[in-house]
Scaffold this motif. Structure first.
Motif, mmCIF file in Angstrom:
data_model
loop_
_atom_site.group_PDB
_atom_site.id
_atom_site.type_symbol
_atom_site.label_atom_id
_atom_site.label_comp_id
_atom_site.label_asym_id
_atom_site.label_seq_id
_atom_site.Cartn_x
_atom_site.Cartn_y
_atom_site.Cartn_z
ATOM 1 N N HIS A 75 -0.141 4.259 9.747
ATOM 2 C CA HIS A 75 -1.558 3.974 9.489
ATOM 3 C C HIS A 75 -2.338 5.278 9.457
ATOM 4 O O HIS A 75 -2.406 5.993 10.458
ATOM 5 C CB HIS A 75 -2.139 3.044 10.544
ATOM 6 N N HIS A 77 -5.672 7.562 7.025
ATOM 7 C CA HIS A 77 -6.775 7.473 6.047
ATOM 8 C C HIS A 77 -6.744 8.660 5.090
ATOM 9 O O HIS A 77 -7.800 9.121 4.646
ATOM 10 C CB HIS A 77 -8.118 7.401 6.785
ATOM 11 N N ARG A 226 -6.625 -3.295 3.160
ATOM 12 C CA ARG A 226 -7.704 -3.396 4.153
ATOM 13 C C ARG A 226 -8.903 -4.114 3.507
ATOM 14 O O ARG A 226 -9.774 -3.484 2.893
ATOM 15 C CB ARG A 226 -8.106 -2.002 4.605
ATOM 16 N N ASP A 453 -3.798 7.824 12.188
ATOM 17 C CA ASP A 453 -5.100 7.213 11.891
ATOM 18 C C ASP A 453 -6.094 8.276 11.399
ATOM 19 O O ASP A 453 -7.281 8.204 11.695
ATOM 20 C CB ASP A 453 -5.661 6.509 13.130
HETATM 21 ZN ZN LIG Z 1 -7.752 3.539 10.845
#
Ligand SMILES: [Zn+2]
Length: 509
Positions: A75, A77, A226, A453
């Motif tokens: 996970h 970004h 998402r 993350d």
């Molecule tokens: Zn996240």
């Protein structure tokens, strides 16, 4: 005094007896020399090879086992376009301060003005200089460790960042960033990354994922689903988003059922492009009862721009997340829930800078009952897929760690997971607390481990940090006699949590 091997003599105190003079170097006899007590302590060097590894067992586990495992960063970004184009960074400022709201927060706290954090007309050097001035004030904040671990592992720089070293570190980093191995892809190779999952909206055309795959880049970049914008019905931009979704799915959306059909089309499209994982950013879990006709009314009101009651919003979110979970189950995906943040607390700064700019904090929602109901509803229907629960509030660590056990069903090891220390918990104490709660209330051995993350290509040392902490926990237990000195089992456990568990759990490829 440093003897060069980590052993430091901090003081040698003469044991002064009555009758001797205070200096004690007169009339030194063999007796008084023998009575001189020398205090030796081991003072470790800052961030040496055995950083965070307090025992020889931990050192062996890390150096021989954890450190060699590749990274599955399931996970993050990262901006897919930067991987597709193999982005070359203009400076260390772009890499470090371009979007890192952790650093902006620390700088603001240290009295640095906004123009050095997010200003458009401030030079790279001016911003970096202000960050370098802030760094010595970040002792005991995780930023101090992240900063120096990144300098060391990415650039081979072991100097401490401060106003004194700022200019030379700035220049050395920028010089290296011009080399071909210091691009976006270069960093992923350097850190032995095998696979990353980005975070993508259902309307995304995934062109950069396709380009990256077609380019033959050996690191897999997989999309993750998402659908927050379709869930956040109370937001003013909801109706416009539904319109956009209708266009991308090439169909009309007039009802909630239409929207679910459109999302199913996009879900299939994501699946065809390798997606096996969803993610939801929620404040809390929702368990308010609803009927289909209530949801239709709520959805139509939102499309017309009418405001909704809090109950209606929560009913909708409950329904929406349930439907999404069923979709994930049907496709044999894993679902993730990140809950517990209270976002955009500073409305003045929100108006100026928008979301994700360093004005979020830990919420204190009571969510165990709703979480239980939500998971149970899916489980009753036989539609609860593999699930990872992340809490932002560490007070809920034990709540989550015990919730997992309610829904483990033997279909795969660790089907319901407690996500690694997230965001404010992504640091020494937070990671340790998460692993301790999971250890005593679940099975640490079956943990899928760490994720960054992060948007930054320099965040991969967080995996190293996590692995060092994990090895240290186990090493300490062994040396205290709490675990057997069974290196084969310990090594397997460390390698599993670092890599094998994630590989087997997600079934990405
Ligand atoms: Zn996240």
């Amino acid at each position: 005094m440093d003897n060069g091997c980590g052993l430091a003599v901090i003081r040698a105190l003469p044991f002064v007896q009555p009758g001797l003079d205070a200096v004690g170097n007169k009339k030194q006899t063999l007796d008084t020399i023998h009575q001189t007590k020398t205090y030796l302590i081991f003072m470790k060097k800052f961030m040496d090879d055995n950083f965070l590894l307090e025992t020889t067992t931990a050192q062996e586990l890390f150096h021989n086992h954890a450190s060699k495992m590749p990274i599955i960063d399931y996970h993050c970004h990262l901006i897919p376009e930067m991987v597709a184009s193999d982005h070359q960074f203009s400076s260390i400022t772009e890499l470090w301060l371009g979007g890192d709201h952790y650093k902006w927060r620390a700088m603001r706290t240290n009295g640095v003005g906004e123009r050095f954090c997010t200003g458009k007309d401030t030079s790279d050097w001016e911003k970096f200089e202000k960050w370098a001035e802030t760094v010595p004030y970040t002792f005991r904040n995780p930023l101090y460790h992240w900063t120096h671990l990144e300098l060391k592992t990415a650039f081979g720089i072991t100097k401490l960042l401060s106003p004194k070293t700022a200019r030379e570190i700035f220049e050395e980093c920028n010089e290296k960033l011009r080399l071909p191995e210091y691009t976006a892809r270069g960093f992923m190779r350097r850190y032995n990354v095998e696979c990353v999952c980005t975070t993508d909206d259902p309307v995304d055309d995934l062109r950069f994922h396709k380009q990256t795959a077609e380019s033959g880049f050996e690191v897999k970049m997989i999309p993750a689903w998402r659908p927050d914008k379709a869930m956040n019905i109370e937001k003013p931009e909801f109706a416009a988003y539904v319109k956009q979704l209708a266009e991308v799915a090439d169909m009309e959306i007039k009802s909630f059922k239409d929207m679910v059909d459109a999302l199913q089309k996009r879900h299939d499209f994501f699946h065809a492009n390798g997606c096996r994982l969803s993610d939801h950013g929620i404040e809390e879990f929702y368990d308010e009862p609803y009927t289909d006709s209530q949801i239709d009314i709520i959805f139509s009101k939102a499309l017309r721009g009418q405001s909704l009651s809090i109950l209606e919003t929560r009913q909708y979110k409950h329904c929406f997340l349930h439907v999404m979970a069923e979709m994930d189950h049907a496709s044999n995906w894993t679902q993730q829930y990140h809950y517990g943040a209270i976002r955009d607390n500073n409305s003045l700064m929100f108006k100026q800078l928008g979301p994700d700019t360093g004005f979020d904090s830990i919420g204190e929602f009571t969510t165990a009952r709703a979480m239980s109901t939500f998971l149970n509803e899916l489980n009753e229907k036989g539609k609860l897929t593999r699930t990872i629960l992340y809490t932002l509030n560490p007070c809920a660590n034990e709540v989550i760690a015990t919730m997992l056990g309610n829904f483990q069903d033997g279909s795969c090891p660790g089907k319901i997971q407690f996500g690694s220390g997230w965001w404010f918990n992504d640091q020494l104490d937070g990671m340790t607390r998460q692993m301790n709660a999971l250890s005593v209330l679940g099975l640490l051995s079956r943990f899928v481990g760490m994720l960054t993350d992060s948007r930054s290509f320099l965040s991969y040392p967080r995996h190293e940090y996590f692995r060092r902490l994990l090895c240290n926990l186990l090493g300490n237990d062994v040396e205290k006699g709490l675990l057997p000195d069974d290196m084969e089992s310990l090594a397997r456990m460390v390698e599993d949590i670092s890599y094998n568990n994630a590989k087997n759990y997600f079934k990405f490829y």
